[in-house]
Write a protein that holds these residues in place. Structure first.
Motif, PDB file in Angstrom:
ATOM      1  N   ASP A 193      -3.240-100.629  29.475  1.00  0.00           N
ATOM      2  CA  ASP A 193      -5.137-100.213  30.543  1.00  0.00           C
ATOM      3  C   ASP A 193      -5.608-100.684  28.902  1.00  0.00           C
ATOM      4  O   ASP A 193      -5.580-101.576  28.473  1.00  0.00           O
ATOM      5  N   ILE A 194      -6.838-101.220  29.635  1.00  0.00           N
ATOM      6  CA  ILE A 194      -7.701-101.685  29.348  1.00  0.00           C
ATOM      7  C   ILE A 194      -8.315-101.016  27.301  1.00  0.00           C
ATOM      8  O   ILE A 194      -8.554-102.085  26.941  1.00  0.00           O
ATOM      9  N   TRP A 223     -14.256-107.407  30.879  1.00  0.00           N
ATOM     10  CA  TRP A 223     -13.361-106.700  31.310  1.00  0.00           C
ATOM     11  C   TRP A 223     -13.914-106.855  32.717  1.00  0.00           C
ATOM     12  O   TRP A 223     -13.119-107.800  33.495  1.00  0.00           O
ATOM     13  N   ASP A 246      -9.975-107.227  35.360  1.00  0.00           N
ATOM     14  CA  ASP A 246      -9.395-106.331  35.831  1.00  0.00           C
ATOM     15  C   ASP A 246      -8.824-106.188  37.368  1.00  0.00           C
ATOM     16  O   ASP A 246      -7.787-105.727  37.447  1.00  0.00           O
ATOM     17  N   ALA A 293      -5.506-108.139  36.909  1.00  0.00           N
ATOM     18  CA  ALA A 293      -4.805-106.953  36.027  1.00  0.00           C
ATOM     19  C   ALA A 293      -3.786-105.536  37.534  1.00  0.00           C
ATOM     20  O   ALA A 293      -2.958-105.164  37.412  1.00  0.00           O
ATOM     21  N   PRO A 330      -1.043-108.086  35.072  1.00  0.00           N
ATOM     22  CA  PRO A 330      -0.971-107.405  33.959  1.00  0.00           C
ATOM     23  C   PRO A 330      -0.908-108.025  32.971  1.00  0.00           C
ATOM     24  O   PRO A 330      -2.393-108.356  31.956  1.00  0.00           O
ATOM     25  N   ALA A 374      -4.172-110.999  33.322  1.00  0.00           N
ATOM     26  CA  ALA A 374      -4.861-110.623  32.886  1.00  0.00           C
ATOM     27  C   ALA A 374      -4.736-110.184  31.552  1.00  0.00           C
ATOM     28  O   ALA A 374      -6.582-110.379  30.909  1.00  0.00           O
ATOM     29  N   ALA A 375      -4.006-109.101  30.681  1.00  0.00           N
ATOM     30  CA  ALA A 375      -4.612-109.253  29.045  1.00  0.00           C
ATOM     31  C   ALA A 375      -4.700-110.186  28.493  1.00  0.00           C
ATOM     32  O   ALA A 375      -5.718-110.531  27.456  1.00  0.00           O
TER      33      ALA A 375
END
Length: 179
Positions: A2-3, A63, A69, A72, A76, A79-80
């Motif tokens: 998660d963020i 983000w 987001d 993600a 995921p 996005a990371a």
């Protein structure tokens, strides 16, 4: 991941306070430059920038605003990488790497249409990502990640070649930002 975990990991990599003479960003704390801190309402000494302020800046600027987001929700790991690259090079640069990689991997627009490389994650970029994942599946996410990291690595080398002072950072960029 998660963020909150991504922010924690980024801050750990960035470290506390730094003011390297070769760094054009000037004084930083937790990787947040003074210019970014000031633009986001922080007026104090950079050595005293609160951790929660840095985390809020990362969440908002690197983000949510660039729509990583939304990436993600689909991919995921991508996005990371975009979050980390965006924090280091700017979100538009990170998004442009994604767009370039998607265009290069669409097999001549047979899998999905080419998209503009504008550095903005909008509906067309998300549609292209959906098309890529539909045609390549989860294993494709790892290949797309490699393409983005290859573009990132090339940019780091180009930055060091174009400004010898950046050679002080190249090893760390490659060791800590790619792979």
């Amino acid at each position: 991941m998660d963020i909150d975990s991504l922010i924690d990991a980024l801050i750990e990599r960035e470290g506390d306070y730094a003011d390297h003479p070769a760094d054009r960003g000037g004084p930083t704390r937790f990787g947040i430059t003074e210019a970014v801190a000031r633009a986001n309402g922080y007026a104090g000494a950079m050595r005293a920038l609160p951790l929660d302020t840095a985390a809020l800046i990362y969440r908002r600027l690197y983000w949510t605003r660039p729509r990583f987001d939304a990436v993600a929700e689909r991919a995921p790991a991508i996005a990371a990488e975009l979050f980390d690259t965006g924090a280091n090079m700017g979100p538009k640069v990170a998004a442009a790497f994604l767009q370039r990689a998607l265009n290069a991997l669409n097999r001549g627009a047979r899998d999905y249409a080419d998209i503009s490389v504008d550095g903005l994650v909008g509906p067309a970029t998300l549609d292209a990502l959906d098309g890529f994942l539909r045609h390549r599946g989860r294993p494709g996410e790892a290949v797309l990640l490699k393409a983005i990291e290859a573009l990132q690595g090339e940019r780091y080398v180009r930055l060091a070649e174009g400004r010898p002072a950046n050679e002080a950072f190249l090893y760390g960029w490659l060791a800590n930002r790619i792979g």
